[in-house]
Structure formats: structure tokens, C-alpha cells
Design a protein around this motif. Structure first.
Motif, PDB file in Angstrom:
ATOM      1  N   THR A 315      81.420  77.671  59.966  1.00  0.00           N
ATOM      2  CA  THR A 315      82.385  76.576  60.142  1.00  0.00           C
ATOM      3  C   THR A 315      82.994  76.616  61.535  1.00  0.00           C
ATOM      4  O   THR A 315      83.167  75.578  62.185  1.00  0.00           O
ATOM      5  CB  THR A 315      83.508  76.684  59.087  1.00  0.00           C
ATOM      6  OG1 THR A 315      82.921  76.705  57.787  1.00  0.00           O
ATOM      7  CG2 THR A 315      84.458  75.505  59.189  1.00  0.00           C
ATOM      8  N   LEU A 316      83.304  77.813  61.996  1.00  0.00           N
ATOM      9  CA  LEU A 316      83.905  77.979  63.322  1.00  0.00           C
ATOM     10  C   LEU A 316      82.969  77.444  64.406  1.00  0.00           C
ATOM     11  O   LEU A 316      83.394  76.700  65.302  1.00  0.00           O
ATOM     12  CB  LEU A 316      84.194  79.466  63.561  1.00  0.00           C
ATOM     13  CG  LEU A 316      85.173  79.816  64.683  1.00  0.00           C
ATOM     14  CD1 LEU A 316      86.566  79.323  64.340  1.00  0.00           C
ATOM     15  CD2 LEU A 316      85.200  81.324  64.899  1.00  0.00           C
ATOM     16  N   VAL A 317      81.704  77.800  64.312  1.00  0.00           N
ATOM     17  CA  VAL A 317      80.726  77.353  65.310  1.00  0.00           C
ATOM     18  C   VAL A 317      80.506  75.845  65.206  1.00  0.00           C
ATOM     19  O   VAL A 317      80.412  75.150  66.230  1.00  0.00           O
ATOM     20  CB  VAL A 317      79.394  78.109  65.127  1.00  0.00           C
ATOM     21  CG1 VAL A 317      78.307  77.514  66.012  1.00  0.00           C
ATOM     22  CG2 VAL A 317      79.575  79.584  65.454  1.00  0.00           C
ATOM     23  N   ASN A 319      82.599  73.589  64.232  1.00  0.00           N
ATOM     24  CA  ASN A 319      83.772  72.894  64.769  1.00  0.00           C
ATOM     25  C   ASN A 319      83.829  72.980  66.291  1.00  0.00           C
ATOM     26  O   ASN A 319      84.319  72.066  66.958  1.00  0.00           O
ATOM     27  CB  ASN A 319      85.055  73.476  64.177  1.00  0.00           C
ATOM     28  CG  ASN A 319      85.208  73.134  62.707  1.00  0.00           C
ATOM     29  OD1 ASN A 319      84.611  72.175  62.222  1.00  0.00           O
ATOM     30  ND2 ASN A 319      85.989  73.917  61.986  1.00  0.00           N
ATOM     31  N   TYR A 320      83.329  74.087  66.831  1.00  0.00           N
ATOM     32  CA  TYR A 320      83.351  74.259  68.286  1.00  0.00           C
ATOM     33  C   TYR A 320      82.230  73.454  68.942  1.00  0.00           C
ATOM     34  O   TYR A 320      82.477  72.596  69.789  1.00  0.00           O
ATOM     35  CB  TYR A 320      83.217  75.741  68.637  1.00  0.00           C
ATOM     36  CG  TYR A 320      83.091  76.006  70.118  1.00  0.00           C
ATOM     37  CD1 TYR A 320      84.179  75.822  70.968  1.00  0.00           C
ATOM     38  CD2 TYR A 320      81.880  76.423  70.666  1.00  0.00           C
ATOM     39  CE1 TYR A 320      84.061  76.048  72.326  1.00  0.00           C
ATOM     40  CE2 TYR A 320      81.754  76.657  72.020  1.00  0.00           C
ATOM     41  CZ  TYR A 320      82.851  76.467  72.846  1.00  0.00           C
ATOM     42  OH  TYR A 320      82.722  76.688  74.194  1.00  0.00           O
ATOM     43  N   ASN A 321      81.003  73.747  68.545  1.00  0.00           N
ATOM     44  CA  ASN A 321      79.844  73.026  69.080  1.00  0.00           C
ATOM     45  C   ASN A 321      78.654  73.300  68.169  1.00  0.00           C
ATOM     46  O   ASN A 321      78.144  74.417  68.124  1.00  0.00           O
ATOM     47  CB  ASN A 321      79.536  73.477  70.513  1.00  0.00           C
ATOM     48  CG  ASN A 321      78.499  72.585  71.182  1.00  0.00           C
ATOM     49  OD1 ASN A 321      77.729  71.901  70.517  1.00  0.00           O
ATOM     50  ND2 ASN A 321      78.488  72.589  72.505  1.00  0.00           N
ATOM     51  N   SER A 322      78.229  72.268  67.462  1.00  0.00           N
ATOM     52  CA  SER A 322      77.149  72.448  66.482  1.00  0.00           C
ATOM     53  C   SER A 322      75.825  72.846  67.128  1.00  0.00           C
ATOM     54  O   SER A 322      74.909  73.307  66.443  1.00  0.00           O
ATOM     55  CB  SER A 322      76.961  71.161  65.674  1.00  0.00           C
ATOM     56  OG  SER A 322      76.615  70.081  66.529  1.00  0.00           O
ATOM     57  N   TYR A 324      75.316  75.340  68.872  1.00  0.00           N
ATOM     58  CA  TYR A 324      75.192  76.795  68.787  1.00  0.00           C
ATOM     59  C   TYR A 324      75.089  77.295  67.346  1.00  0.00           C
ATOM     60  O   TYR A 324      75.316  78.477  67.082  1.00  0.00           O
ATOM     61  CB  TYR A 324      76.393  77.462  69.466  1.00  0.00           C
ATOM     62  CG  TYR A 324      76.556  77.083  70.914  1.00  0.00           C
ATOM     63  CD1 TYR A 324      75.508  77.237  71.812  1.00  0.00           C
ATOM     64  CD2 TYR A 324      77.753  76.552  71.390  1.00  0.00           C
ATOM     65  CE1 TYR A 324      75.645  76.885  73.147  1.00  0.00           C
ATOM     66  CE2 TYR A 324      77.903  76.194  72.722  1.00  0.00           C
ATOM     67  CZ  TYR A 324      76.842  76.362  73.588  1.00  0.00           C
ATOM     68  OH  TYR A 324      76.981  76.011  74.901  1.00  0.00           O
TER      69      TYR A 324
END
Length: 682
Positions: A315-317, A319-322, A324
Motif C-alpha cells: 500500500t505504501l509503495v 500510494n507513493y508511486n505504483s 515501483y
């Protein structure tokens, strides 16, 4: 109230699991993206499998990110650049020219000639400022469109190439001087003009950037619209081109409408149900096939924590940039669970986790396929994790599987490799490198959750460790016996596919309790005197039996893992100290058998069952006189069959076929120990 407290205490383990289950479910749902799921599945380049699809409502067709970027790029390329022009500069320069000219040209010239030169210099100045003099060079092409501003008002347009830059000023002046036939006085007039001419054109960065930003903001994310009841795609039609873009637009609009309307809570409830079902399947699996893990709340918490960790990282990735997404090392999960438990539990948990992650990622089918295949490869390739080379080889294989599977999916979607994103392969390599972090993570988990892995077992197997050193000093016979049992247990475990390292370490420590009273055990009696001669049979049996209790206490004092303590606890099961029991029976036929029985429990795993067999066989083998192959075969069969008759292996997940294989190994090993040759018939 008392009954409630008693009931709570009695069922506290179950209550804890329920709370853990509910908490994990809600946390996972909390991490889920706040958007609904489109009810149709489709992939670019594949036929539409559902019935004819008509627009359920009016919606706009969204431009792709690539289309928007192209449009913005065109706007940026065609955008005007704004420069400020100072109209007062020319007046200051002419005034300075008047003074400098008189200084440079003395009265040696005729007045008419001097006046002519002066006027031509003025014309050169006019020509220079008609073009405009830049304060510095800018990175624009010569045909870049320039808008000229004077006091924030547009005064005209030109191109960047028409300006005179500081670097070109001298050459320009020389050309103009030659044009006006001033070659004879070139050095003087050039010196005057070059010194006094100053820039009158500067870039207005704020207006340029603001204007560009306004133009970019005008770019519409939509290109047309679809009215309700319009046929979008027919069954069997290939999803590509505009059809694909329209479907993506409908999917996006559908998801946003679901979460913006009153049925938000219903969708959230549905997500909760699905997550709860997935976690419930995991609990049922543990309850049916891994009861020992299910009954241990620490281990259940550990499994749920790792699932939650994978969901959180993904989820963190996202939200940051899919982009990655594939850098998240999901395969760490089966690696860790296999290290602490077994391959079957690791794979099952991995599949459940990947199914949950399918709600988070965009292209869920492709993602789940990649991760499940990679997880299977992880389980199949990683063995003996404590050997670092094995981990590196496995990570290389996992990375290769990722790359091959991604390549195949890309070709299916795009039909060619021309637009293949090679940088994605770098993400897979980084994912592989991140997977190597599993070793320090295992160490952290061992400390946090009190678990034991093969890496720790390797450390515990060192015979120079404090506890084993103490055993070799205080009870050398027992230490030698433990080494022999460890070798037998390791060989037997390898034969049936059990955890050889665990069995070996358990065997090394199984008799540490004998250190408390070493001389009461025959293997440590070197003087020929037997202290049991001065004790009653019941007292002797108590000392023998208590070596299990003493061993557990020593193990806990020295912080041995519970998995090793299990070997100490179970290596005699509930068997009877038969020698002293029989001796007591000769005196009193009403002797209570329980007084001469080990407290148990019985072995409850393959490894603990193997230890019981190896321990009994190795210890009893010392009593063999003139051993032969036939004697050893009969001896091994008798001891292990008796244990089977006493139902010592009832709780262990071991089969008769595996026991037969263990017998074969023990016979072979004992024959080697006693250096027996094959008995030839007479």
C-alpha cells in the motif's frame, strides 16, 4: 463473576485469536485503496468475455497519461517566451556615446568628417537597439517565439535569433562599422561603442512560467464523452485502441461513483467480509493441519503480523508511486515462514496474502500470477537457509522467474517488444536484492517472537557452545552418547525428509539434565561403582526420570528455544524405567507403574519421534555382546516395535513407511559403528 473470570481464563487463547483476527481484518481493510472494484475483467489485446456492454450512465472518455503528456509537451514547445525591453537604455547609451566620442576623437579631424563619423555611430547604436541586446545567453533556439514587454505591456514579437547576445556583440559592431565605411577609424569607434553599449533585453521568468502553467492547466483530461445506453463493446470483440481507453474510463468513473454515493459502507463491509474469509481460511488450515502452530498464539500473531506487513508495504509503495510496485519483496514471506515452520504453511500463507494484495494493485491478475509463481519457486528452491549460497541461488531463480513472466505478459498485452520497459527488469533485480534482507529479518524475528530458524540451529549445533562444553566436562559419557544420537538422528531425518538440522540439535541437548547427577547414569560411571546400589528402586527411578525435568530447567535458564526444549521433554515420552520397575515389582507386586514412568508428553513431530528411536537404540546398543548383523537387526526391530506398541508415536505425524526407513538407517549405522562385515552363509 467468578464463573466469568474462570471461563475467560479457560478460553483466553481463543479470545486472543478472535481479537487478533478482527484487528488484522480491520487493519488490512484500512490499508485497502478507497475505491470500488469494476465488475468486469478485461485485458488489452484479449477478447471481451462478457455480454455486450452498454454505457450504464453518461461519462467522459479520459485521455491516457501518455496523451496528456504529449499534449503538454506540444504546448510547452509552442509556448511564447516573454522578455522585458528597456526603452530608456538607448538614451543613456547615446549620452555616454556623446562624451566618449569627443574623448576618442580629438580636434585632429575636420569638423565635417568628425560629424559624419559621429552620426554613423548613432545609426549603429540605433541598429543595435532595434534588434535588442540580451543581458546573457539563454538556452533557446533561434526560431523561438519571443514576446516583448515594456512595463508589463506587449510591444511586439520577434524571434530569439534576432537578438544580439553579449558573445556576438563585437562581431556585430565590426560588421556595422564596415557597412558604414568607417574602416579607417574602426578601432576607435569599436572601442567607444563596445564600452558603452549595455543590455536592454532581459527574460521575464515569472510571466513566462505563469503563462505556460496557465496553458498547461487548460489541458483537458477528457476527449469526448459516451452517452448512456451507447454500445461500448460487443462480446468477443478484441479490447484494444479506443475500446480499451473507453473501458478504462468507464472503470475509473464506476469506481469513483461507488465510493462517492451512500453505499460506501456497504462496499467497505464487502471488503471486510472478503478479508475475513481469507484470514479464516488460514486459521482453518492451521487448525486442521498445523494444530501445534494454531495452539501457539505467538506463532499465529507472527503469521498475521507478516501478512499485515506485506499489505502495508505494498500500500505504501502504491500510494507513493505504483511504478515501483515490483520492488516490494513479497517472496520474503514464504522464505520466513518456511524458515520458522514448513514449506506447506509458507506457500499457503503466501497465496492468501497475494489474494489480499490483489485488491490493492491495479493489474491484479498479472500481479497475482507473478507473485504466486515466484512464491512456488521460493518454496521449491530454498532449502537449508543457513547456507548463504542457497539463498543467493534461490534469489537469482526468483528474479529470473519474475523477468520471464513479466516479459511474457508484456508481449501478450502489447504484441511486440518495441515498447518494452527495460527499467522494470531493474525493479525485479532490486526486489531480489531486497529479498536478501530475509537473513537479518529472521534474526530480528527470533528475538521478538522467540522463534528458532535453521540459522539459529546452526549456531546451537556448535559443540564449543557453553552448555555443550559444560556437558562434555561434567558428563563426558553422556556427551559422547549425545553426539552419536545426533549423527543417527541426522541420518534418519535426511532419509525421510524431516528437518535434519533440528533433529541433530535436539539430540545434542536432549540429555543435558544428566549433568545434575552424572554418575547415576551408566555411561558416566568410570570407577566401577554404581551409586544406585545404595538407593531403593523407587529413588533410583526418580533420579533417572528427573533428568528430563532438570534438562528443561537448564535449557530455559540458558535460553534455549522452545523447539529444542521439546526434544528434552519428549525424548522418553511416557515410557517406563523398566529396569527399576521390574526390580521394585520383585519386592512389591502392587507397585504403581506411574511412579516409574516418564511424565511425557509423547513425541509430537517427526523429529522428536526420530530422537526417541535413536536415543533408545544407541543407549541400548552398548549392552550388545558380540554384535552381528542379525543381532543388530533384531535388536533395532525389538526396541522400536515396543515403542510403537506403547503408542509413543501416536501424536507424531510419522508413517509406518517412514519408521521402516528409519530402522534401515539405524541398522546400517550401527553396523558401521561396530565394523561388522556381511555374514556369508556357511
Amino acid at each position: 463473576m467468578k464463573d466469568f473470570i474462570n471461563s475467560f481464563y479457560k478460553n483466553h487463547a481463543l479470545i486472543y485469536k478472535v481479537i487478533l483476527f478482527i484487528l488484522t481484518t480491520f487493519l488490512i481493510v484500512y490499508f485497502f485503496p478507497k475505491s470500488g472494484k469494476f465488475k468486469y475483467n478485461f485485458e488489452k489485446g484479449k477478447p471481451w468475455q462478457s455480454e455486450n456492454l452498454y454505457a450504464p450512465f453518461d461519462f467522459a472518455i479520459k485521455k491516457t497519461e501518455e496523451e496528456i503528456n504529449i499534449e503538454k509537451k506540444q504546448i510547452a514547445e509552442n509556448a511564447s517566451t516573454y522578455f522585458d525591453i528597456d526603452t530608456e537604455t538607448i538614451n543613456r547609451v547615446k549620452a555616454a556615446y556623446d562624451q566618449s566620442f569627443n574623448t576618442a576623437f580629438q580636434d585632429t579631424l575636420k569638423t565635417s568628417v568628425k560629424t559624419s563619423i559621429f552620426n554613423k555611430g548613432i545609426k549603429i547604436i540605433d541598429a543595435v537597439y532595434e534588434k535588442g541586446v540580451l543581458d546573457k545567453s539563454y538556452n533557446y533556439s533561434d526560431d523561438e517565439r519571443i514576446v516583448l514587454l515594456n512595463n508589463q505591456e506587449q510591444t511586439g514579437t520577434t524571434t530569439y535569433g534576432s537578438f544580439v547576445t553579449q558573445e556576438k556583440l563585437r562581431n556585430y559592431l565590426e560588421v556595422e562599422i564596415d557597412t558604414y565605411d568607417l574602416t579607417e577609424w574602426k578601432s576607435e569607434i569599436l572601442g567607444v561603442l563596445f564600452d558603452i553599449i549595455e543590455a536592454n533585453v532581459t527574460l521575464n521568468e515569472s510571466i513566462t512560467s505563469n503563462t505556460l502553467e496557465e496553458e498547461l492547466n487548460k489541458v483537458s483530461p477528457y476527449r469526448g464523452s459516451i452517452e448512456r445506453e451507447t454500445l461500448i463493446i460487443s462480446k468477443g470483440e478484441v479490447v484494444e485502441g479506443d475500446k480499451y481507453k473507453i473501458l478504462r474510463s468507464l472503470e475509473s468513473e464506476y469506481q469513483s461513483q461507488i465510493w462517492s454515493e451512500a453505499n460506501y459502507n456497504w462496499v467497505l463491509f464487502a471488503y471486510t467480509l472478503l478479508v475475513a474469509l481469507a484470514l479464516l481460511m488460514l486459521l482453518l488450515f492451521l487448525r486442521k493441519y498445523r494444530l501445534e502452530v494454531f495452539n501457539n498464539n505467538t506463532k499465529v500473531t507472527f503469521i498475521f503480523f507478516n501478512i499485515l506487513l506485506m499489505v502495508f508495504l505494498t500500500t505504501l509503495v502504491m500510494n507513493y508511486n505504483s511504478t515501483y510496485l515490483y520492488i516490494v519483496p513479497i517472496c520474503i514471506l514464504p522464505l520466513i515462514l518456511k524458515a520458522f515452520f514448513d514449506a506447506r504453511l509458507g506457500l499457503f500463507t503466501h497465496v492468501i496474502t497475494v489474494l489480499l494484495l490483489g485488491f490493492i494493485v491495479s493489474n491484479s491478475y498479472e500481479y497475482m500470477f507473478l507473485q504466486i509463481i515466484a512464491g512456488i519457486v521460493t518454496i521449491l528452491t530454498v532449502s537449508e537457509l543457513y547456507k548463504r549460497a542457497n539463498l543467493f541461488i534461490s534469489v537469482g531463480q526468483i528474479t529470473l522467474i519474475y523477468i520471464v513472466a513479466y516479459f511474457a505478459f508484456f508481449v501478450i498485452h502489447e504484441g511486440s517488444i518495441e515498447t518494452l520497459k527495460w527499467e522494470t527488469f531493474i525493479l525485479f533485480i532490486l526486489c531480489g536484492l531486497a529479498t536478501l534482507f530475509v537473513l537479518p529479518l529472521i534474526y530480528v524475528y527470533e528475538k521478538l517472537f522467540g522463534l528458532v530458524s535453521d540459522v539459529s540451529l546452526l549456531e546451537l549445533s556448535d559443540t564449543n557452545s557453553k552448555l555443550l562444553k559444560e556437558l562434555s566436562n561434567k558428563a563426558p559419557g553422556t556427551f559422547h552418547h549425545s553426539l552419536n544420537v545426533a549423527n543417527l538422528a541426522e541420518a534418519a531425518s535426511n532419509e525421510i525428509g524431516a528437518n535434519a538440522m533440528l533433529a541433530r540439535v535436539g539430540a545434542l541437548y536432549h540429555d543435558i539434565g544428566k549433568m545434575k547427577n552424572p554418575t547415576y547414569f551408566t555411561e558416566n560411571q568410570s570407577t566401577g561403582t554404581n551409586p544406585h546400589d545404595e538407593l531403593s528402586a523407587k529413588e533410583s527411578a526418580s533420579i533417572i526420570i528427573n533428568h528430563v525435568i532438570n534438562g528443561i530447567e537448564m535449557a530455559k535458564k540458558n535460553n534455549l528455544p522452545d523447539r529444542i526444549i521439546d526434544f528434552i521433554r519428549t525424548h522418553h515420552g511416557t515410557t517406563v524405567v523398566y529396569y527399576f520397575y521390574k526390580k521394585e515389582m520383585e519386592l512389591d507386586e502392587m507397585t504403581n507403574k506411574a511412579d516409574f514412568s516418564y511424565p511425557g508428553p509423547k513425541p509430537f513431530s517427526k523429529e522428536t519421534a526420530i530422537l526417541m528411536m535413536c536415543d533408545s537404540v544407541e543407549a541400548a546398543s552398548k549392552s550388545l555382546k558380540e554384535p552381528t548383523s542379525s543381532k543388530i537387526d533384531s535388536f533395532v526391530e525389538t526396541i522400536i516395535n515396543k515403542q510403537i506398541e506403547e503408542e509413543q508415536f501416536l501424536n507424531a505425524d510419522i508413517t509406518f513407511k517412514e519408521i521402516r526407513s528409519i530402522k534401515k538407517v539405524l541398522k546400517h549405522k550401527l553396523a558401521n559403528i561396530y565394523h561388522l562385515r556381511i555374514e556369508y552363509p556357511e
